[in-house]
Every structure is written in C-alpha cells, then in structure tokens.
Design a protein around this motif. Structure first.
Motif, PDB file in Angstrom:
ATOM      1  N   THR A  25     -23.643 -48.610 -31.486  1.00  0.00           N
ATOM      2  CA  THR A  25     -22.934 -47.556 -30.754  1.00  0.00           C
ATOM      3  C   THR A  25     -21.491 -47.437 -31.229  1.00  0.00           C
ATOM      4  O   THR A  25     -20.989 -46.331 -31.449  1.00  0.00           O
ATOM      5  N   GLU A  26     -20.814 -48.562 -31.400  1.00  0.00           N
ATOM      6  CA  GLU A  26     -19.428 -48.545 -31.882  1.00  0.00           C
ATOM      7  C   GLU A  26     -19.340 -47.981 -33.297  1.00  0.00           C
ATOM      8  O   GLU A  26     -18.413 -47.238 -33.611  1.00  0.00           O
ATOM      9  N   LEU A  27     -20.292 -48.334 -34.129  1.00  0.00           N
ATOM     10  CA  LEU A  27     -20.288 -47.838 -35.501  1.00  0.00           C
ATOM     11  C   LEU A  27     -20.474 -46.324 -35.519  1.00  0.00           C
ATOM     12  O   LEU A  27     -19.739 -45.611 -36.210  1.00  0.00           O
ATOM     13  N   LEU A  28     -21.407 -45.826 -34.738  1.00  0.00           N
ATOM     14  CA  LEU A  28     -21.632 -44.386 -34.668  1.00  0.00           C
ATOM     15  C   LEU A  28     -20.382 -43.678 -34.156  1.00  0.00           C
ATOM     16  O   LEU A  28     -19.957 -42.667 -34.708  1.00  0.00           O
ATOM     17  N   SER A  29     -19.775 -44.216 -33.119  1.00  0.00           N
ATOM     18  CA  SER A  29     -18.566 -43.628 -32.552  1.00  0.00           C
ATOM     19  C   SER A  29     -17.429 -43.604 -33.573  1.00  0.00           C
ATOM     20  O   SER A  29     -16.715 -42.613 -33.712  1.00  0.00           O
ATOM     21  N   ALA A  30     -17.260 -44.684 -34.316  1.00  0.00           N
ATOM     22  CA  ALA A  30     -16.201 -44.759 -35.330  1.00  0.00           C
ATOM     23  C   ALA A  30     -16.451 -43.753 -36.444  1.00  0.00           C
ATOM     24  O   ALA A  30     -15.514 -43.112 -36.935  1.00  0.00           O
ATOM     25  N   ARG A  31     -17.703 -43.593 -36.849  1.00  0.00           N
ATOM     26  CA  ARG A  31     -18.024 -42.626 -37.914  1.00  0.00           C
ATOM     27  C   ARG A  31     -17.767 -41.194 -37.455  1.00  0.00           C
ATOM     28  O   ARG A  31     -17.243 -40.375 -38.204  1.00  0.00           O
ATOM     29  N   VAL A  32     -18.154 -40.882 -36.211  1.00  0.00           N
ATOM     30  CA  VAL A  32     -17.911 -39.539 -35.672  1.00  0.00           C
ATOM     31  C   VAL A  32     -16.412 -39.275 -35.597  1.00  0.00           C
ATOM     32  O   VAL A  32     -15.939 -38.202 -35.982  1.00  0.00           O
ATOM     33  N   ALA A  33     -15.640 -40.246 -35.128  1.00  0.00           N
ATOM     34  CA  ALA A  33     -14.189 -40.082 -35.036  1.00  0.00           C
ATOM     35  C   ALA A  33     -13.578 -39.862 -36.422  1.00  0.00           C
ATOM     36  O   ALA A  33     -12.697 -39.007 -36.598  1.00  0.00           O
ATOM     37  N   ALA A  34     -14.048 -40.595 -37.419  1.00  0.00           N
ATOM     38  CA  ALA A  34     -13.528 -40.438 -38.777  1.00  0.00           C
ATOM     39  C   ALA A  34     -13.865 -39.050 -39.323  1.00  0.00           C
ATOM     40  O   ALA A  34     -13.014 -38.395 -39.939  1.00  0.00           O
ATOM     41  N   LEU A  35     -15.078 -38.592 -39.093  1.00  0.00           N
ATOM     42  CA  LEU A  35     -15.467 -37.257 -39.570  1.00  0.00           C
ATOM     43  C   LEU A  35     -14.684 -36.165 -38.846  1.00  0.00           C
ATOM     44  O   LEU A  35     -14.266 -35.181 -39.465  1.00  0.00           O
ATOM     45  N   ASN A  36     -14.486 -36.327 -37.548  1.00  0.00           N
ATOM     46  CA  ASN A  36     -13.694 -35.351 -36.795  1.00  0.00           C
ATOM     47  C   ASN A  36     -12.267 -35.282 -37.334  1.00  0.00           C
ATOM     48  O   ASN A  36     -11.692 -34.204 -37.471  1.00  0.00           O
ATOM     49  N   SER A  37     -11.704 -36.431 -37.630  1.00  0.00           N
ATOM     50  CA  SER A  37     -10.348 -36.470 -38.170  1.00  0.00           C
ATOM     51  C   SER A  37     -10.285 -35.775 -39.525  1.00  0.00           C
ATOM     52  O   SER A  37      -9.356 -35.009 -39.794  1.00  0.00           O
ATOM     53  N   LEU A  38     -11.265 -36.014 -40.356  1.00  0.00           N
ATOM     54  CA  LEU A  38     -11.333 -35.380 -41.668  1.00  0.00           C
ATOM     55  C   LEU A  38     -11.468 -33.857 -41.528  1.00  0.00           C
ATOM     56  O   LEU A  38     -10.796 -33.095 -42.218  1.00  0.00           O
ATOM     57  N   THR A  39     -12.292 -33.430 -40.601  1.00  0.00           N
ATOM     58  CA  THR A  39     -12.488 -31.994 -40.360  1.00  0.00           C
ATOM     59  C   THR A  39     -11.192 -31.338 -39.905  1.00  0.00           C
ATOM     60  O   THR A  39     -10.838 -30.252 -40.368  1.00  0.00           O
ATOM     61  N   ARG A  40     -10.459 -31.979 -39.014  1.00  0.00           N
ATOM     62  CA  ARG A  40      -9.190 -31.438 -38.552  1.00  0.00           C
ATOM     63  C   ARG A  40      -8.179 -31.324 -39.677  1.00  0.00           C
ATOM     64  O   ARG A  40      -7.450 -30.358 -39.784  1.00  0.00           O
ATOM     65  N   ARG A  41      -8.139 -32.321 -40.540  1.00  0.00           N
ATOM     66  CA  ARG A  41      -7.192 -32.297 -41.669  1.00  0.00           C
ATOM     67  C   ARG A  41      -7.540 -31.195 -42.655  1.00  0.00           C
ATOM     68  O   ARG A  41      -6.645 -30.514 -43.153  1.00  0.00           O
ATOM     69  N   THR A  42      -8.809 -31.015 -42.965  1.00  0.00           N
ATOM     70  CA  THR A  42      -9.188 -30.012 -43.962  1.00  0.00           C
ATOM     71  C   THR A  42      -9.142 -28.601 -43.420  1.00  0.00           C
ATOM     72  O   THR A  42      -8.903 -27.660 -44.163  1.00  0.00           O
ATOM     73  N   SER A  43      -9.340 -28.419 -42.123  1.00  0.00           N
ATOM     74  CA  SER A  43      -9.324 -27.068 -41.572  1.00  0.00           C
ATOM     75  C   SER A  43      -7.901 -26.572 -41.285  1.00  0.00           C
ATOM     76  O   SER A  43      -7.691 -25.392 -41.106  1.00  0.00           O
ATOM     77  N   SER A  44      -6.938 -27.470 -41.267  1.00  0.00           N
ATOM     78  CA  SER A  44      -5.570 -27.054 -40.985  1.00  0.00           C
ATOM     79  C   SER A  44      -4.799 -26.701 -42.245  1.00  0.00           C
ATOM     80  O   SER A  44      -3.646 -26.331 -42.186  1.00  0.00           O
ATOM     81  N   THR A  45      -5.440 -26.792 -43.399  1.00  0.00           N
ATOM     82  CA  THR A  45      -4.730 -26.470 -44.652  1.00  0.00           C
ATOM     83  C   THR A  45      -4.992 -25.046 -45.085  1.00  0.00           C
ATOM     84  O   THR A  45      -5.787 -24.341 -44.627  1.00  0.00           O
TER      85      THR A  45
END
Length: 75
Positions: free
Chosen positions: A55-75
C-alpha cells in the motif's frame, strides 16, 4: 530495519526524511537511495530504513507520478 543493508533494487522508506526510494548501492556504511521516478540520490543509514508495504509503495508511486504530471503540465 536493522543495521543490515537492504539489497539493491529493494524499495524502502527513509524514516529520517520520510522519503521512499529504491536502493541503488552501498557506500561505506551508507545505503544509496534514488527517488522512485529517478532524480538525485541520497545516502541513508541502514538503521533508519524500513521496508514499505504494498500500500505504501503504491501510494508513493502515485504521489511521484502526480508530482511529475504537475511539473510537466505547468510548462
């Protein structure tokens, strides 16, 4: 965990920083960790690491992907 170093490729939580990372190597008494989606490695003491649950691993992966999505969509 104990002072035993986790194997390369294992995903662990650094209890001091709260970050989840993949073990990429061992240097002296330290374990080298890399963020799940890559990035700058950091060193951690084996005693402050613990294995993560599925569960923690899945949560960490989702958080990392969300962060990546926010960074790429704001450029």
């Amino acid at each position: 965990m104990t002072d035993e170093r986790p194997p390369i490729g294992e995903t662990v939580r650094d209890e001091e920083t709260g970050r989840v990372g993949e073990v990429t190597g061992h240097h002296g008494r330290y374990v080298q960790l890399r963020p799940l989606l890559g990035g700058r490695e950091w060193d951690a003491e084996p005693a402050r690491l613990r294995q993560v649950s599925t569960t923690e691993l899945l949560s960490a992966r989702v958080a990392a992907l969300n962060s990546l999505t926010r960074r790429t969509s704001s450029t």
